[in-house]
Enzyme design. Structure first.
Site, PDB file in Angstrom:
ATOM      1  N   LYS A  17       7.808  -1.972  -5.018  1.00 44.83           N
ATOM      2  CA  LYS A  17       7.079  -3.227  -4.934  1.00 44.83           C
ATOM      3  C   LYS A  17       7.963  -4.380  -5.419  1.00 44.83           C
ATOM      4  O   LYS A  17       8.817  -4.172  -6.290  1.00 44.83           O
ATOM      5  CB  LYS A  17       5.859  -3.179  -5.879  1.00 44.83           C
ATOM      6  CG  LYS A  17       4.695  -2.372  -5.371  1.00 44.83           C
ATOM      7  CD  LYS A  17       3.539  -2.472  -6.360  1.00 44.83           C
ATOM      8  CE  LYS A  17       2.386  -1.604  -5.937  1.00 44.83           C
ATOM      9  NZ  LYS A  17       1.747  -2.019  -4.678  1.00 44.83           N
ATOM     10  N   ARG A  58      -4.136   6.883  -1.470  1.00 45.45           N
ATOM     11  CA  ARG A  58      -4.862   7.673  -0.474  1.00 45.45           C
ATOM     12  C   ARG A  58      -4.296   9.088  -0.375  1.00 45.45           C
ATOM     13  O   ARG A  58      -5.008  10.022  -0.036  1.00 45.45           O
ATOM     14  CB  ARG A  58      -4.814   6.962   0.885  1.00 45.45           C
ATOM     15  CG  ARG A  58      -3.434   6.823   1.468  1.00 45.45           C
ATOM     16  CD  ARG A  58      -3.374   5.820   2.594  1.00 45.45           C
ATOM     17  NE  ARG A  58      -3.385   4.440   2.111  1.00 45.45           N
ATOM     18  CZ  ARG A  58      -3.332   3.374   2.900  1.00 45.45           C
ATOM     19  NH1 ARG A  58      -3.266   3.532   4.203  1.00 45.45           N
ATOM     20  NH2 ARG A  58      -3.336   2.165   2.391  1.00 45.45           N
TER      21      ARG A  58
HETATM   22  N1  BES Z   1      -2.255   0.040  -5.876  1.00 47.34           N
HETATM   23  C1  BES Z   1      -1.988  -0.587  -4.647  1.00 47.34           C
HETATM   24  C2  BES Z   1      -3.123  -1.504  -4.179  1.00 47.34           C
HETATM   25  C3  BES Z   1      -3.392  -2.720  -5.017  1.00 47.34           C
HETATM   26  C4  BES Z   1      -2.877  -3.946  -4.658  1.00 47.34           C
HETATM   27  C5  BES Z   1      -4.192  -2.640  -6.130  1.00 47.34           C
HETATM   28  C6  BES Z   1      -3.131  -5.060  -5.415  1.00 47.34           C
HETATM   29  C7  BES Z   1      -4.450  -3.756  -6.901  1.00 47.34           C
HETATM   30  C8  BES Z   1      -3.919  -4.970  -6.526  1.00 47.34           C
HETATM   31  C9  BES Z   1      -1.758   0.457  -3.553  1.00 47.34           C
HETATM   32  O1  BES Z   1      -1.220   1.646  -3.979  1.00 47.34           O
HETATM   33  C10 BES Z   1      -0.760  -0.130  -2.608  1.00 47.34           C
HETATM   34  O2  BES Z   1       0.342  -0.326  -3.018  1.00 47.34           O
HETATM   35  N2  BES Z   1      -1.172  -0.373  -1.380  1.00 47.34           N
HETATM   36  C11 BES Z   1      -0.337  -0.964  -0.412  1.00 47.34           C
HETATM   37  C12 BES Z   1      -0.506  -0.196   0.872  1.00 47.34           C
HETATM   38  C13 BES Z   1       0.454  -0.595   1.939  1.00 47.34           C
HETATM   39  C14 BES Z   1       1.836  -0.101   1.621  1.00 47.34           C
HETATM   40  C15 BES Z   1      -0.030  -0.046   3.248  1.00 47.34           C
HETATM   41  C16 BES Z   1      -0.760  -2.420  -0.223  1.00 47.34           C
HETATM   42  O3  BES Z   1      -1.960  -2.660  -0.211  1.00 47.34           O
HETATM   43  O4  BES Z   1       0.096  -3.262  -0.163  1.00 47.34           O
HETATM   44 MG    MG Z   2       0.922   1.613  -4.030  1.00 47.33          MG
END
Ligand code: BES
Ligand code: MG
Ligand code: ZN
Length: 493
Positions: free
Chosen positions: A274, A348
Site C-alpha cells: 500500500k 476475502r
Molecule cells: N483492508 C483493506 C480495505 C480498507 C480500506 C479498509 C480502507 C479500511 C480502509 C483491504 O484489505 C484492501 O486493501 N482492499 C483493497 C482491495 C483492492 C486491492 C481490490 C482496496 O480496497 O483497495
Molecule cells: Mg488489503
C-alpha cells in the site's frame, strides 16, 4: 463506568449536576424539566428560554451554573419533536459527559429519562441510549500518554419516579452497561498498535476477555484443517497466524448463529504494498475481529437462549521473501482454487476459509463483519456500513434492527455480473478484478465459499476507524457493528 438508575425524583438524589432537556421551540418546559424549573425559581423558563439564551436546538447543550445551590443544570437540546430519534439521546449524553468530565467538581451526575415522555421513545430504549452515551462519553485511548485523561465523573444516575417506566428503564440500563463496555473494549483493541497486537496477542485477548469458551488453533492445526487460503495471507509475516473459535452454548438454544470477523492485525498490502497514506491506519484491519470478540463478551453476560459461535482467522498481511505472490494459486478449504491477482485483497482470501470453517458447524445463519474494501468506503463514506448477502429478508431485518441500535447499514447489490471481472484462466476464481463495483465484487467472491447457509456480509471499511470525531464524539476505533449484531442475536431470544 456503570450507569445506575433510581426510582426517585431527580430532586431527591444528591448530585453535583442535573441533566434535563428541552425540545426546540418549547417556551414552558413540562415533565421533569418543568418540575426542576419550578424548584429553581423558573430559571429555565424565565432566564434560559425567556431571555433566548437557548432554544433547544439539537445537538446543543446549555450549562447553567446555580452557585447558590452548589449545582449545575445541564439542558440537552432535543431539537424538533418530529425529528427526534433514540440515537440523539445517546449522542447528546455522550457530548454532555465529555463536557462535564473536564471539571473535577462534576463528580455525581443525575439525568432524567430523555424522550420517554412526549418524545415517544420507549423507556427501555431511552435508558439504554443514555447509558451507552455516558459510557461512550467517558472513553479515551490514552494508554500511551504520560498524562492521562482524568475521569472526574464518579457516578451517573438516571432518575425515574414512575414505577412502570422505572422497571422498563432498568432493563435498558443493564443492557446498556453491558453493550457499551463491550464497545469500549473493541475500541481499545482497534486503537492498539499492531506492534503489540498481532495474531497471538489477539487470540490471548479473546481467551481472557470474550467471557466464553475459546479455542486457539496454531499454524500446524490450521494446515490440518486445509485452510490454505488463510495460511497464504499470513505466510509473509514473522507472526504466526491463529484461528480463534469462541463459543457460547446455552442449554436449549432457539437458534445457532455464527459470526465471523476479519482479523488482519496489520494490512501492509503484502507484495502489492500500500502507499504510505493508505497504510497509516491499517492496524484497524482487525475491527471485525474486535467486534465479534466484543459481541461474545456482551453475550456471555446477557446469556440469551441463542447459541453463538465467533470465528476469527487472525494473521498479518506483510511483504517479505516468504510472502504470497501475485499469480499464486491456492486451494482453499472448500476445494475452490483462488488465483491471487492482488495480495492487498487479502481479507476475502482469509474469510473464504473462515466462512467455510463456520459452515461446518451447521449454523442457522452466518454474519461476517470486515473492513473489506476501500470501494465500500468510497461509496458510503464514514456514515453507513455496507451490507450484502444471500437472503434479502434477513438483510431487511438486520437494517431495521440496526436503526434501533443507532447504527446505519446500506444494502449493496450482489448481482452475479459483479463476479465477471473475477474470472481466472488458471483457477476457479481470481481474488480481484477491476476497480469498479469493488464492494459488490468482494461480496460475490465471498458468497462462493458458502454452500447453503443464509449469510450476511457487513463491510465496515469506512465506518470502523474515524479521523474526525463522529456525532458521539468518537475518533479512531469506533466499535461499529457490535450494537446491531447483539440486538440481532437477541431478536431470536
Ligand atoms: N483492508 C483493506 C480495505 C480498507 C480500506 C479498509 C480502507 C479500511 C480502509 C483491504 O484489505 C484492501 O486493501 N482492499 C483493497 C482491495 C483492492 C486491492 C481490490 C482496496 O480496497 O483497495
Ligand atoms: Mg488489503
Ligand atoms: Zn485488509
Amino acid at each position: 463506568m456503570q450507569v445506575k438508575i433510581e426510582n426517585k425524583s431527580i430532586l431527591d438524589i444528591d448530585s453535583d449536576v442535573i441533566i434535563v432537556n428541552l425540545f426546540e421551540g418549547v417556551k414552558i418546559p413540562g415533565g421533569v424539566t418543568g418540575i426542576v424549573d419550578c424548584e429553581y425559581n423558573k430559571i429555565i423558563s424565565e432566564y434560559v428560554v425567556g431571555e433566548e439564551k437557548f432554544e433547544g436546538k439539537y445537538p446543543e447543550i446549555y450549562v447553567l451554573p446555580v452557585p447558590e445551590k452548589n449545582k449545575k443544570i445541564v439542558i440537552a437540546g432535543l431539537g424538533k419533536q418530529e425529528d427526534f430519534t433514540c440515537s440523539k439521546i445517546r449522542d447528546l449524553t455522550a457530548k454532555i459527559v465529555r463536557t462535564l468530565n473536564t471539571n473535577e467538581k462534576n463528580k455525581k451526575v443525575v439525568s432524567i429519562l430523555h424522550g420517554a415522555g412526549i418524545g415517544g421513545i420507549c423507556p427501555k430504549c431511552a435508558a439504554q441510549m443514555i447509558t451507552e452515551g455516558a459510557i461512550s462519553g467517558i472513553y479515551s485511548f490514552d494508554k500511551y500518554k504520560s498524562v492521562k485523561k482524568a475521569i472526574n465523573i464518579e457516578e451517573f444516575i438516571i432518575a425515574e419516579t414512575d414505577e412502570e417506566k422505572y422497571q422498563k428503564a432498568k432493563k435498558g440500563v443493564e443492557l446498556g452497561n453491558i453493550v457499551a463496555n463491550s464497545v469500549n473494549m473493541a475500541r481499545d483493541l482497534i486503537n492498539e498498535s499492531s506492534q503489540y497486537l498481532y495474531p497471538e496477542t489477539l487470540a490471548n485477548f479473546a481467551k481472557e476477555n470474550s467471557g466464553v469458551k475459546t479455542e486457539i488453533f496454531n499454524k500446524e492445526q490450521i494446515k490440518e484443517m486445509k485452510m490454505n487460503a488463510f495460511l497464504a495471507v499470513g505466510q509473509g509475516s514473522v507472526h504466526e497466524p491463529k484461528l480463534i473459535h469462541m463459543e457460547y452454548k446455552p442449554e436449549n438454544p432457539k437458534k445457532k448463529i455464527a459470526i465471523v470477523g476479519k482479523g488482519i492485525t496489520f494490512d501492509a498490502g503484502g507484495l502489492d504494498l500500500k502507499p504510505p497514506s493508505s497504510m497509516l491506519t491499517m492496524r484497524d484491519d482487525m475491527s471485525g475481529a474486535a467486534a465479534v470478540i466484543s459481541v461474545m463478551n456482551a453475550i456471555s453476560k446477557i446469556k440469551p437462549d441463542v447459541e453463538v459461535h465467533a470465528i476469527v482467522a487472525a494473521c498479518e498481511n506483510m511483504p517479505s521473501g516468504s510472502a504470497y505472490k501475485p499469480g499464486d494459486v491456492i486451494i482453499s478449504k472448500t476445494g475452490r482454487s483462488i488465483e491471487i491477482d492482488n495480495t492487498d485483497a487479502e481479507g476475502r482470501v482469509t474469510l473464504a476459509d473462515a466462512l467455510a470453517y463456520a459452515e461446518e458447524f451447521s449454523p442457522d445463519e452466518i454474519i461476517d463483519i470486515a473492513t473489506l474494501t476501500g470501494a465500500c468506503m468510497v461509496a458510503l463514506g464514514t456514515v453507513a456500513s455496507g451490507i450484502m448477502g444471500n437472503n434479502d429478508e434477513n438483510i431487511k431485518k438486520f437494517i431495521e434492527i440496526s436503526k434501533k441500535a443507532g447504527e446505519k447499514f446500506w444494502q449493496l447489490p450482489m448481482d452475479e455480473e459483479y463476479a465477471d471481472s473475477l474470472k481466472s484462466d488458471i483457477a476457479d476464481t481470481k481474488n480481484t478484478g477491476g476497480r469498479m463495483g469493488g464492494a459488490s465484487a468482494a461480496g460475490v467472491f465471498l458468497s462462493k465459499f458458502i454452500t447453503k447457509t443464509p449469510w450476511m456480509h457487513l463491510d465496515i471499511a469506512g465506518t470502523a476507524f474515524l479521523e474526525k470525531p463522529n456525532s458521539e464524539g468518537i475518533k479512531g476505533g469506533v466499535g461499529v457493528g457490535i450494537r446491531s449484531i447483539v440486538k440481532y442475536i437477541l431478536s431470536f431470544n
